[in-house]
Design a protein around this motif. Sequence first.
Motif, PDB file in Angstrom:
ATOM      1  N   HIS A   1      -4.914 -17.332  -5.701  1.00  0.00           N
ATOM      2  CA  HIS A   1      -4.798 -16.916  -7.091  1.00  0.00           C
ATOM      3  C   HIS A   1      -5.824 -15.818  -7.400  1.00  0.00           C
ATOM      4  CE1 HIS A   1      -4.451 -18.222 -11.590  1.00  0.00           C
ATOM      5  NE2 HIS A   1      -3.954 -17.022 -11.351  1.00  0.00           N
TER       6      HIS A   1
ATOM      7  N   GLU B   1      -4.566 -12.467  -6.204  1.00  0.00           N
ATOM      8  CA  GLU B   1      -3.521 -11.951  -7.083  1.00  0.00           C
ATOM      9  C   GLU B   1      -4.110 -11.412  -8.384  1.00  0.00           C
ATOM     10  OE1 GLU B   1      -0.815 -15.124  -7.650  1.00  0.00           O
ATOM     11  OE2 GLU B   1      -0.021 -15.088  -5.585  1.00  0.00           O
TER      12      GLU B   1
ATOM     13  N   GLN C   1      -5.681  -8.017  -7.785  1.00  0.00           N
ATOM     14  CA  GLN C   1      -4.644  -6.993  -7.674  1.00  0.00           C
ATOM     15  C   GLN C   1      -4.073  -6.636  -9.049  1.00  0.00           C
ATOM     16  OE1 GLN C   1      -2.221  -9.163  -4.756  1.00  0.00           O
ATOM     17  NE2 GLN C   1      -2.583  -7.506  -3.284  1.00  0.00           N
TER      18      GLN C   1
END
Length: 446
Positions: free
Chosen positions: A406, A409, A412
């Motif tokens: 997580h 992500e 990003q």
Amino acid sequence: MPLILIVEDDVTFSLMLTTWLKKKGFTVDTVTSVGEARRRIQQNPYNIILSDLRLPDNDGIVLLKWLKENQPAVPLIMMTSYAEIQTAVQSIKLGASDYIAKPLNPEELLNKIQELIKDTGTASTPAEQPRTGTVVSSPAYIEGKSREARQVYDYVHLVAPTDMSVLINGASGTGKEYVARRIHEESPRKNAPFVAVDCGAIPKDLAASEFFGHIKGSFTGAINDKTGAFVAANGGTIFLDEIGNLSYEIQVQLLRALQERKIKPIGSNQEIPINVRLISATNENLRHAIEKGDFREDLYHRINEFTIRIPDLKERKEDLLIFANHFLDQANSELHKSVVGFDNETIRIFLSYSWPGNLRQMKNVIKYATLLATDKFITRNELPGELIETPAVAPTKLKTLKDEEHERELIQAALQQAGGNKSKAAILLGIDRKTLYNKLKIYKLE
């Protein structure tokens, strides 16, 4: 009112000193380098120069020597740290009127200024004299002190004395025309014309007339003779902004004019010799335009004997507050306001924002905020929406997250929302930049 020039690269100190002197009834201009000081002194009738000893492009001694050669009647007070008193004393021997140690004693400085004004007998004349090159009329671009800024101006100083054609690359709003003018002003052609042409604003069917001129009756609407930009710039410099917008046909004519050093006005059989230096600018990749067949490669090599790239504002965080304070001075003068500076939250917003419109956008933002300001400092409340509407990131901050997948992500997503700006991404994630860089390495996201 007496007119004072402050030469100081410490923006915060310069702003404080400017504010204090204005309250004492002085008119104040500020610059951050020796080079800019020279230009301002040539343009304005200053009563006194206050110069720091250590400056980004040179030191105050160099400015002092230049001043004594060019305007010996203008007094200069050297501002220096206690560790540099010996050098300051040397400046007195070289012609400085006085020196004062930092941190300054305001009353001591005021006494020195008043004594010098009394001695020169110019207490009231400068404000009555016409001024050029002041904060109000100066270009919307000034030198910074970052590595990127210094490289740009190192290149300007290097290429200016030559007659090489220069291609300036940079996004819209970064100050390409200002850099072109600087090249011209430091060249042997400085006393000849500088003619700027916005190639993106010329209708295709009028481009040849704009460049080369026409004679009366040569086409419908040609009711008078017209002198083209190349003849107008003869002996000087012609600046073609956004040259990539020229049609292929005009590119052919331009190349011929540059090669033969002659132009022929529309409708005329007479060729006119021209002697111009060409500086061009573009915000697009001309190499890509060549590959697509939109730009001639032979013209590209003709206009590109030397390249200068101007970085985006977001690449120059070290210079950001220098520009911000410069534009604040301009806005105060134009709007008859007396805003002192920016509060801490506004500075944080400035540093984290990506500034897609670069210097032009910053100038407009600060003018807008200055108009709305009701206190001494610009706050978040006066900023336009695009600066404070931060894109939403997942509500879980990175520094409290335990799940590695997580976390990856989320990093990003933050980078994408920040447009690749790592500093802004770190703010969105609630961590410092160093932590973000470490995690980028861990997750191989660099």
